[in-house]
Design a protein around this motif. Structure first.
Motif, PDB file in Angstrom:
ATOM      1  N   ASP A  52      12.815  -3.009   0.000  1.00  0.00           N
ATOM      2  CA  ASP A  52      12.402  -4.410  -0.144  1.00  0.00           C
ATOM      3  C   ASP A  52      11.464  -4.590  -1.308  1.00  0.00           C
ATOM      4  OD1 ASP A  52      13.924  -4.980   2.021  1.00  0.00           O
ATOM      5  OD2 ASP A  52      12.252  -4.982   3.462  1.00  0.00           O
ATOM      6  N   GLN A  53      10.548  -3.624  -1.502  1.00  0.00           N
ATOM      7  CA  GLN A  53       9.613  -3.719  -2.617  1.00  0.00           C
ATOM      8  C   GLN A  53      10.355  -3.622  -3.944  1.00  0.00           C
ATOM      9  OE1 GLN A  53       6.489  -4.374  -2.652  1.00  0.00           O
ATOM     10  NE2 GLN A  53       6.111  -4.401  -0.459  1.00  0.00           N
ATOM     11  N   GLY A  54      11.349  -2.705  -4.005  1.00  0.00           N
ATOM     12  CA  GLY A  54      12.119  -2.580  -5.241  1.00  0.00           C
ATOM     13  C   GLY A  54      12.891  -3.852  -5.541  1.00  0.00           C
ATOM     14  N   THR A  55      13.478  -4.466  -4.504  1.00  0.00           N
ATOM     15  CA  THR A  55      14.190  -5.725  -4.693  1.00  0.00           C
ATOM     16  C   THR A  55      13.254  -6.822  -5.163  1.00  0.00           C
ATOM     17  OG1 THR A  55      15.736  -5.090  -2.949  1.00  0.00           O
ATOM     18  CG2 THR A  55      15.646  -7.422  -3.551  1.00  0.00           C
ATOM     19  N   ALA A  56      12.054  -6.853  -4.581  1.00  0.00           N
ATOM     20  CA  ALA A  56      11.079  -7.871  -4.999  1.00  0.00           C
ATOM     21  C   ALA A  56      10.696  -7.697  -6.453  1.00  0.00           C
ATOM     22  CB  ALA A  56       9.836  -7.788  -4.105  1.00  0.00           C
ATOM     23  N   GLY A  95       5.071  -9.949 -17.800  1.00  0.00           N
ATOM     24  CA  GLY A  95       3.772  -9.946 -17.127  1.00  0.00           C
ATOM     25  C   GLY A  95       3.912 -10.073 -15.621  1.00  0.00           C
ATOM     26  N   GLU A  96       4.829 -10.951 -15.157  1.00  0.00           N
ATOM     27  CA  GLU A  96       5.050 -11.105 -13.722  1.00  0.00           C
ATOM     28  C   GLU A  96       5.582  -9.827 -13.108  1.00  0.00           C
ATOM     29  OE1 GLU A  96       4.391 -13.503 -11.538  1.00  0.00           O
ATOM     30  OE2 GLU A  96       3.326 -14.560 -13.131  1.00  0.00           O
ATOM     31  N   LYS A  97       6.487  -9.146 -13.813  1.00  0.00           N
ATOM     32  CA  LYS A  97       7.015  -7.887 -13.287  1.00  0.00           C
ATOM     33  C   LYS A  97       5.936  -6.812 -13.250  1.00  0.00           C
ATOM     34  CE  LYS A  97      11.918  -8.465 -14.265  1.00  0.00           C
ATOM     35  NZ  LYS A  97      13.141  -7.840 -14.801  1.00  0.00           N
ATOM     36  N   ALA A  98       5.068  -6.824 -14.250  1.00  0.00           N
ATOM     37  CA  ALA A  98       3.968  -5.853 -14.246  1.00  0.00           C
ATOM     38  C   ALA A  98       3.033  -6.117 -13.068  1.00  0.00           C
ATOM     39  CB  ALA A  98       3.201  -5.923 -15.567  1.00  0.00           C
ATOM     40  N   ARG A  99       2.736  -7.401 -12.808  1.00  0.00           N
ATOM     41  CA  ARG A  99       1.880  -7.724 -11.657  1.00  0.00           C
ATOM     42  C   ARG A  99       2.569  -7.375 -10.343  1.00  0.00           C
ATOM     43  NH1 ARG A  99       0.119 -11.751 -15.239  1.00  0.00           N
ATOM     44  NH2 ARG A  99       1.866 -13.128 -14.759  1.00  0.00           N
ATOM     45  N   ALA A 100       3.893  -7.595 -10.261  1.00  0.00           N
ATOM     46  CA  ALA A 100       4.623  -7.226  -9.043  1.00  0.00           C
ATOM     47  C   ALA A 100       4.588  -5.718  -8.829  1.00  0.00           C
ATOM     48  CB  ALA A 100       6.070  -7.718  -9.134  1.00  0.00           C
ATOM     49  N   ALA A 101       4.707  -4.959  -9.940  1.00  0.00           N
ATOM     50  CA  ALA A 101       4.628  -3.505  -9.835  1.00  0.00           C
ATOM     51  C   ALA A 101       3.242  -3.060  -9.385  1.00  0.00           C
ATOM     52  CB  ALA A 101       4.984  -2.863 -11.179  1.00  0.00           C
ATOM     53  N   GLU A 102       2.204  -3.734  -9.899  1.00  0.00           N
ATOM     54  CA  GLU A 102       0.841  -3.405  -9.469  1.00  0.00           C
ATOM     55  C   GLU A 102       0.645  -3.706  -7.991  1.00  0.00           C
ATOM     56  OE1 GLU A 102      -1.769  -5.558 -11.994  1.00  0.00           O
ATOM     57  OE2 GLU A 102      -1.369  -4.328 -13.766  1.00  0.00           O
ATOM     58  N   ARG A 103       1.179  -4.850  -7.544  1.00  0.00           N
ATOM     59  CA  ARG A 103       1.066  -5.179  -6.124  1.00  0.00           C
ATOM     60  C   ARG A 103       1.807  -4.167  -5.268  1.00  0.00           C
ATOM     61  NH1 ARG A 103       1.722 -10.527  -8.193  1.00  0.00           N
ATOM     62  NH2 ARG A 103       3.948 -10.445  -7.767  1.00  0.00           N
ATOM     63  N   ARG A 104       2.990  -3.772  -5.719  1.00  0.00           N
ATOM     64  CA  ARG A 104       3.757  -2.791  -4.956  1.00  0.00           C
ATOM     65  C   ARG A 104       3.018  -1.449  -4.914  1.00  0.00           C
ATOM     66  NH1 ARG A 104       9.459  -0.357  -6.964  1.00  0.00           N
ATOM     67  NH2 ARG A 104       8.047   0.282  -8.620  1.00  0.00           N
ATOM     68  N   GLU A 105       2.463  -1.046  -6.050  1.00  0.00           N
ATOM     69  CA  GLU A 105       1.717   0.205  -6.077  1.00  0.00           C
ATOM     70  C   GLU A 105       0.505   0.143  -5.157  1.00  0.00           C
ATOM     71  OE1 GLU A 105      -0.563   3.113  -9.316  1.00  0.00           O
ATOM     72  OE2 GLU A 105       0.332   1.223  -9.947  1.00  0.00           O
ATOM     73  N   GLN A 106      -0.180  -1.019  -5.148  1.00  0.00           N
ATOM     74  CA  GLN A 106      -1.334  -1.163  -4.262  1.00  0.00           C
ATOM     75  C   GLN A 106      -0.916  -1.118  -2.799  1.00  0.00           C
ATOM     76  OE1 GLN A 106      -4.603  -1.262  -5.175  1.00  0.00           O
ATOM     77  NE2 GLN A 106      -4.962  -1.105  -2.975  1.00  0.00           N
ATOM     78  N   GLU A 107       0.227  -1.732  -2.484  1.00  0.00           N
ATOM     79  CA  GLU A 107       0.708  -1.695  -1.102  1.00  0.00           C
ATOM     80  C   GLU A 107       1.072  -0.280  -0.696  1.00  0.00           C
ATOM     81  OE1 GLU A 107       3.892  -4.448  -0.910  1.00  0.00           O
ATOM     82  OE2 GLU A 107       2.610  -6.222  -1.094  1.00  0.00           O
ATOM     83  N   ALA A 130      -0.314   4.550   2.250  1.00  0.00           N
ATOM     84  CA  ALA A 130      -0.653   5.973   2.274  1.00  0.00           C
ATOM     85  C   ALA A 130      -2.036   6.193   2.871  1.00  0.00           C
ATOM     86  CB  ALA A 130      -0.583   6.549   0.860  1.00  0.00           C
ATOM     87  N   ARG A 131      -2.970   5.321   2.513  1.00  0.00           N
ATOM     88  CA  ARG A 131      -4.321   5.459   3.057  1.00  0.00           C
ATOM     89  C   ARG A 131      -4.322   5.220   4.555  1.00  0.00           C
ATOM     90  NH1 ARG A 131      -9.117   1.302   1.662  1.00  0.00           N
ATOM     91  NH2 ARG A 131      -7.870   0.086   3.105  1.00  0.00           N
ATOM     92  N   ALA A 132      -3.553   4.201   5.007  1.00  0.00           N
ATOM     93  CA  ALA A 132      -3.481   3.931   6.439  1.00  0.00           C
ATOM     94  C   ALA A 132      -2.861   5.101   7.185  1.00  0.00           C
ATOM     95  CB  ALA A 132      -2.676   2.654   6.686  1.00  0.00           C
ATOM     96  N   ALA A 133      -1.812   5.694   6.589  1.00  0.00           N
ATOM     97  CA  ALA A 133      -1.187   6.856   7.228  1.00  0.00           C
ATOM     98  C   ALA A 133      -2.162   8.023   7.308  1.00  0.00           C
ATOM     99  CB  ALA A 133       0.069   7.260   6.448  1.00  0.00           C
ATOM    100  N   GLU A 134      -2.929   8.210   6.240  1.00  0.00           N
ATOM    101  CA  GLU A 134      -3.914   9.293   6.250  1.00  0.00           C
ATOM    102  C   GLU A 134      -4.996   9.040   7.295  1.00  0.00           C
ATOM    103  OE1 GLU A 134      -6.945  11.618   3.161  1.00  0.00           O
ATOM    104  OE2 GLU A 134      -5.920   9.784   2.549  1.00  0.00           O
ATOM    105  N   LEU A 135      -5.456   7.779   7.382  1.00  0.00           N
ATOM    106  CA  LEU A 135      -6.472   7.455   8.378  1.00  0.00           C
ATOM    107  C   LEU A 135      -5.947   7.653   9.794  1.00  0.00           C
ATOM    108  CD1 LEU A 135      -8.039   4.237   6.814  1.00  0.00           C
ATOM    109  CD2 LEU A 135      -9.171   6.432   7.127  1.00  0.00           C
ATOM    110  N   ARG A 136      -4.692   7.256  10.038  1.00  0.00           N
ATOM    111  CA  ARG A 136      -4.130   7.465  11.365  1.00  0.00           C
ATOM    112  C   ARG A 136      -4.033   8.947  11.685  1.00  0.00           C
ATOM    113  NH1 ARG A 136      -0.744   3.146   9.608  1.00  0.00           N
ATOM    114  NH2 ARG A 136      -1.070   1.253  10.856  1.00  0.00           N
ATOM    115  N   SER A 137      -3.568   9.728  10.700  1.00  0.00           N
ATOM    116  CA  SER A 137      -3.437  11.164  10.936  1.00  0.00           C
ATOM    117  C   SER A 137      -4.787  11.800  11.265  1.00  0.00           C
ATOM    118  CB  SER A 137      -2.827  11.829   9.692  1.00  0.00           C
ATOM    119  OG  SER A 137      -2.797  13.224   9.842  1.00  0.00           O
ATOM    120  N   LEU A 138      -5.797  11.459  10.476  1.00  0.00           N
ATOM    121  CA  LEU A 138      -7.130  12.030  10.719  1.00  0.00           C
ATOM    122  C   LEU A 138      -7.709  11.529  12.033  1.00  0.00           C
ATOM    123  CD1 LEU A 138      -8.516  11.678   7.087  1.00  0.00           C
ATOM    124  CD2 LEU A 138      -7.935  13.807   8.247  1.00  0.00           C
TER     125      LEU A 138
END
Length: 436
Positions: A13-17, A201-213, A218-226
């Motif tokens: 879904d992120q790639g499609t977005a 620019g919009e695609k770059a911002r979408a990529a940044e949002r996807r990377e942040q998500e 990943a951080r949430a998964a790490e927190l759950r694991s710990l």
């Protein structure tokens, strides 16, 4: 593997977005209006500089022509946006090709708007050059000009005045359209370049949002694991204690421990493992845990709490103190024959929250290194804080003073976050009463 499929679907879904990132309509409209407003301003200034005359009439006709140009440019965008997900070279090719008919349409609209005043502008320009302009009986516009100004060899023109129709000195309709379209073509290419830059620019911002998500996931998964690492370890130790009570015939104590253990897990598992909880709730859980251990060590375990009322609503990671309190029980209370005091305290220091878990166990203070086996729980706490706060949180652990012969403490320095509405704060005594 439902979880993996879920994450894979999210990534798709992120790639499609990202592929379908669009420039907002408001931005497109602002760019088109900005382009044509600048055109009106610049051409008006040019008209004043060359003194074309008819300032007011020309201005409003120019505004009308520019409005038509803006509408046509909007139509260009509706077609050009169909290529948003295509390769860059395809989008550039589409811009080069589509701009040509668009430029011709804009030029024709411009000619239609200015057609009725074209002859008046020509007559004024001719008079400014010294030519005599008039209309004959049939209404045709004629111009008297020196023969020497006419094209062709001087011998053919003679030396007098030549009267010619104005149409002969003016370009044909299509000549004028092509001349105007030439300038509008490059004007449209400039706007297409702007649109492609906005799209990038919009695609770059979408990529940044996807990377942040992805980073957040990943951080949430790490927190759950710990976070989930804490529960099995605690349950293993508690079941061992419960087993010891049963084997020694302390049925009442075992029953009380089972009830408190049930309340403890009901509370600790109720919250999102990645969520923060009020400090009052965290301390209440640790108090319940120490009450469970007090069933096992009724004469040796003494718990103290120093939590200022103004800090009870401060948010901390859930069960962040559990490994530290558990280690104090394991390494200070369990091997000791004398009472051991475990203190949980909190204070505000330079705008930060300092949480401390300390004990006066006899095995501490003899070495500057952590207790044997203490590193696992401490490492869990460090990793959870690093995943949650990054470099904004620090952990300091060691003996109580350089010359101390007993006592060990761990201090957590955390950002001071207050959000009382997120979790209802409650007093530790409420949870203890529920366990009775």
């Amino acid at each position: 593997m439902p979880g993996l499929r879920g994450h894979g679907g999210a990534m798709e879904d992120q790639g499609t977005a990202l592929e379908h990132a669009r420039v907002p309509f408001r931005t497109v409209l602002a760019s088109i209006l900005g382009l044509w407003i600048c055109y009106v301003i610049l051409t008006t200034l040019r008209g004043e500089l060359v003194d074309l005359g008819f300032t007011t009439e020309a201005f409003w006709r120019r505004v009308l022509a520019s409005g038509a140009g803006a509408v046509i440019t909007l139509g260009l965008w509706l077609i050009l946006r169909l290529f948003d997900a295509r390769a860059l070279w395809v989008k550039i090719g589409a811009a080069l090709i589509l701009s040509l008919p668009v430029a011709l349409l804009i030029a024709q609209a411009n000619q239609l708007v200015f057609a009725s005043m074209e002859q008046r502008v020509f007559a004024r320009a001719a008079q400014q050059r010294g030519f005599y302009v008039y209309r004959d009986q049939s209404g045709d516009l004629l111009v008297d000009i020196p023969a020497s100004s006419m094209p062709g060899p001087p011998a053919q023109n003679g030396g007098g005045i030549v009267t010619v129709p104005a149409e002969r000195l003016q370009a044909t309709y299509w000549q004028e359209v092509i001349e105007v379209a030439y300038g509008r073509y490059f004007m449209m290419l400039a706007w297409c370049a702007l649109y492609l830059a906005l799209l990038t620019g919009e695609k770059a911002r979408a990529a940044e949002r996807r990377e942040q998500e992805f980073r957040n996931a990943a951080r949430a998964a790490e927190l759950r694991s710990l976070r989930y690492q804490v529960n099995p370890h605690f349950l293993f130790n508690t079941l061992n204690s419960l087993s010891a009570l049963v084997l020694t015939g302390k049925i009442d104590s075992a029953e009380r421990m089972i009830q408190m253990l049930s309340h403890f897990y009901r509370r600790s598992l109720a919250n999102d493992p990645t969520a923060d909880v009020p400090l009052a709730e965290e301390v209440a859980l640790q108090k319940l845990y120490l009450d469970i251990e007090a069933v096992r060590f009724p004469q040796r375990l003494v718990a103290e709490y120093a939590i200022p009322a103004e800090l009870e609503d401060v948010l901390v990671p859930g069960m962040i103190l559990q490994p530290l309190v558990e280690n104090s029980v394991k390494h200070a209370v369990a091997p000791s024959s004398a009472p051991v005091r475990i203190t949980i305290s909190a204070r505000e220091e330079y705008g930060r929250l300092v949480l401390s878990v300390a004990d006066n166990g006899q095995d501490a203070g003899r070495s500057a290194t952590p207790r044997k086996g203490f590193g696992i729980g401490l490492a869990n706490v460090r990793e959870r804080l690093a995943a949650r706060f990054g470099r904004e949180a620090t952990v300091v652990s060691g003996p109580l003073g350089a010359d101390a012969v007993c006592g060990y403490a761990t201090h957590l320095h955390l950002p001071l976050i207050r959000k009382a509405a997120r979790h209802p704060a409650f007093h530790p005594a409420q949870l203890v009463e529920a366990a009775k």
